[in-house]
Design a protein around this motif. Structure first.
Motif, PDB file in Angstrom:
ATOM      1  N   THR A 171     -29.379  36.977  27.202  1.00 55.11           N
ATOM      2  CA  THR A 171     -30.445  36.202  26.574  1.00 55.11           C
ATOM      3  C   THR A 171     -29.962  34.801  26.200  1.00 55.11           C
ATOM      4  OG1 THR A 171     -29.841  37.098  24.408  1.00 55.11           O
ATOM      5  CG2 THR A 171     -31.544  38.262  25.648  1.00 55.11           C
ATOM      6  N   GLY A 231     -33.425  33.810  30.576  1.00 54.91           N
ATOM      7  CA  GLY A 231     -34.414  33.436  29.575  1.00 54.91           C
ATOM      8  C   GLY A 231     -35.641  32.751  30.135  1.00 54.91           C
ATOM      9  N   ALA A 259     -35.901  37.494  29.568  1.00 53.01           N
ATOM     10  CA  ALA A 259     -34.854  38.314  28.950  1.00 53.01           C
ATOM     11  C   ALA A 259     -35.267  38.734  27.538  1.00 53.01           C
ATOM     12  CB  ALA A 259     -33.539  37.537  28.908  1.00 53.01           C
ATOM     13  N   ARG A 260     -35.028  39.992  27.211  1.00 53.77           N
ATOM     14  CA  ARG A 260     -35.446  40.541  25.916  1.00 53.77           C
ATOM     15  C   ARG A 260     -34.369  40.294  24.864  1.00 53.77           C
ATOM     16  NH1 ARG A 260     -39.040  44.003  23.685  1.00 53.77           N
ATOM     17  NH2 ARG A 260     -40.078  44.279  25.688  1.00 53.77           N
ATOM     18  N   ILE A 261     -34.780  39.721  23.735  1.00 52.46           N
ATOM     19  CA  ILE A 261     -33.862  39.455  22.629  1.00 52.46           C
ATOM     20  C   ILE A 261     -33.777  40.669  21.722  1.00 52.46           C
ATOM     21  CG2 ILE A 261     -33.491  38.006  20.590  1.00 52.46           C
ATOM     22  CD1 ILE A 261     -34.845  35.745  22.152  1.00 52.46           C
ATOM     23  N   GLU A 287     -38.987  38.287  23.186  1.00 53.21           N
ATOM     24  CA  GLU A 287     -38.375  38.057  24.478  1.00 53.21           C
ATOM     25  C   GLU A 287     -38.912  36.749  25.051  1.00 53.21           C
ATOM     26  OE1 GLU A 287     -39.496  41.075  27.431  1.00 53.21           O
ATOM     27  OE2 GLU A 287     -41.057  41.697  26.049  1.00 53.21           O
TER      28      GLU A 287
END
Length: 422
Positions: A123, A160, A207-209, A214
């Motif tokens: 991320t 990202g 991208a997942r945070i 995300e």
């Protein structure tokens, strides 16, 4: 006295040379190889083979790109804070290995035909533009700018994406902090200018945070109306294709393909217009969230009357679901948002389905009654409209209208045939 002075200078020069360099005769040819011991160029290098000259010692990267010849402006390892006016050349592919952040006062120019390949799996790999900074990504139909994944088998969520923060109004405070990377956005400059995006293709983003946050493909936080956004395409991204958090920016010729969640997302007082927006989920694209939508539009979920209310328009809209997964809604407008959509075409193809065609209701507040939607529909129930606010919604069974797919030839995308189901 003069001889003594010359002798002193000669001894001093020898001393500097001794401190600065040393000779190593182990190079096989008897020729001395200089190594920097005081770091003539950078102040830190020691013991580096300089190829015979201390002045050839490579500078150390410090994470800040402050000139065109800065060592951090590295096509094989691009990341860092852009603090000056910098140009990214199309002469080579750029490996985006971390966060590339354009700081306030700086301008990042990207030449037509440039390709970025982002390191997958983190991320912390993205391109961000702060308030007061600009990105001038000006591709052409013949030479678009491509931001994609470096993975051999690229997937949605590999990296990202592109995030831009501006100073245009929002309705969640005078300013706010972006959910993904903490950028400040919002303000009072409706005509704020964050630069230009034209003929730009973004792929495999989102991208997942964490469980709540995300990245999207392209995220516009409080971006102002002087910013130019047209001929853009987002392919195969996790979460949303393009999302507007407030702001006043206008867009045109927007292609959103295979977005895992919502394709076109509006929130936080966005006031702007778009023309020619084409949204499609292809057959075989099965990545999906709990409630994927073609359009999801909010104003403020905590206070539907917060000003400015989200109020956007789209002239020329196509939404197609050809994937064997159910979309929650083709169009969902709620929580105080008002929309004007004209010349629409809403359809499902083959095994694609939609729970709702148009839904203007929500537990946290419906759409504004000023909403107006005029669209043709195919392979869906023309009466599938949830409208409790007296908005104008006119759906007609017809295979016509919608966005002009021809303008997206520069993407080389093959559009599915929009035909009646057997």
């Amino acid at each position: 006295m003069m001889k003594m002075f010359k002798s002193f200078l000669f001894i001093a020069a020898l001393t500097v040379a001794f401190v600065s360099c040393s000779d190593d005769d182990d190079n096989g040819g008897g020729e001395a190889v200089a190594t920097c011991t005081d770091g003539i160029q950078n102040g830190t290098e020691t013991g580096v083979d300089c190829g015979g000259s201390c002045n050839a010692c490579p500078p150390v990267k410090d994470g800040s790109i402050d000139s065109q010849d800065d060592p951090d402006l590295d096509p094989t390892d691009l990341k860092g804070n852009v603090t000056a006016n910098i140009t990214i050349s199309a002469a080579q592919t750029w490996a985006l290995t971390g966060a590339l952040t354009v700081k306030s006062g700086a301008v990042l120019t990207i030449e037509a035909g440039t390709t970025f390949e982002a390191t997958a799996g983190g991320t912390n790999v993205y391109i961000a533009v702060e308030q007061g900074a600009q990105i001038n990504a000006t591709g052409t139909a013949a030479a678009p700018i491509v931001m994609t994944s470096a993975a051999g088998n690229p997937r949605p969520g590999d990296w990202g994406g592109l995030v831009i923060a501006g100073r245009a109004p929002i309705n969640v405070g005078a300013t706010a902090e972006a959910e993904v990377i903490g950028l400040t956005y919002g303000g009072t400059a409706a005509d704020d200018n964050s630069g230009t995006l034209t003929y730009v293709r973004v792929e495999y983003t989102g991208a997942r945070i964490n469980g709540e946050s995300e990245f999207n493909g392209i995220t516009l936080y409080g971006v102002g109306s002087a910013t130019t956004v047209n001929h853009i395409a987002v392919f195969n991204g996790a979460d949303d294709g393009i999302e507007f958090f407030g702001g006043t920016v206008n867009t045109s010729n927007v292609l959103l393909v295979n977005c895992t969640d919502d394709s076109f997302d509006v929130a936080e007082g966005y006031v702007g217009s778009s023309t020619n927006v084409y949204i499609v989920r292809e057959e075989g694209f099965l990545n999906v969230t709990d409630d994927p939508r073609g359009i999801e539009a909010d104003s403020n979920s905590s206070n539907n009357d917060a000003m400015p209310r989200s109020n956007f328009s789209i002239d020329g809209l196509t939404i197609i679901n050809a994937a064997n997964v159910e979309q929650a809604d083709l169009i969902k407008i709620r929580r105080g948002c008002s929309a004007t959509i004209t010349n629409g075409l809403l359809a499902t193809i083959g095994d694609g389905t939609a729970s709702d065609v148009v839904d203007l209701t929500d537990g946290r507040g419906p759409a504004a009654g000023t909403t107006s939607i005029i669209a043709n529909v195919l392979n869906v129930d023309v009466t599938d409209i949830k409208n409790e606010v007296g908005a104008t919604v006119t759906l007609t069974e017809a295979n016509a209208g919608g966005a002009d797919a021809a303008v997206f030839g520069w993407t080389n995308f093959t559009f599915p045939a929009i035909v009646p189901n057997p």
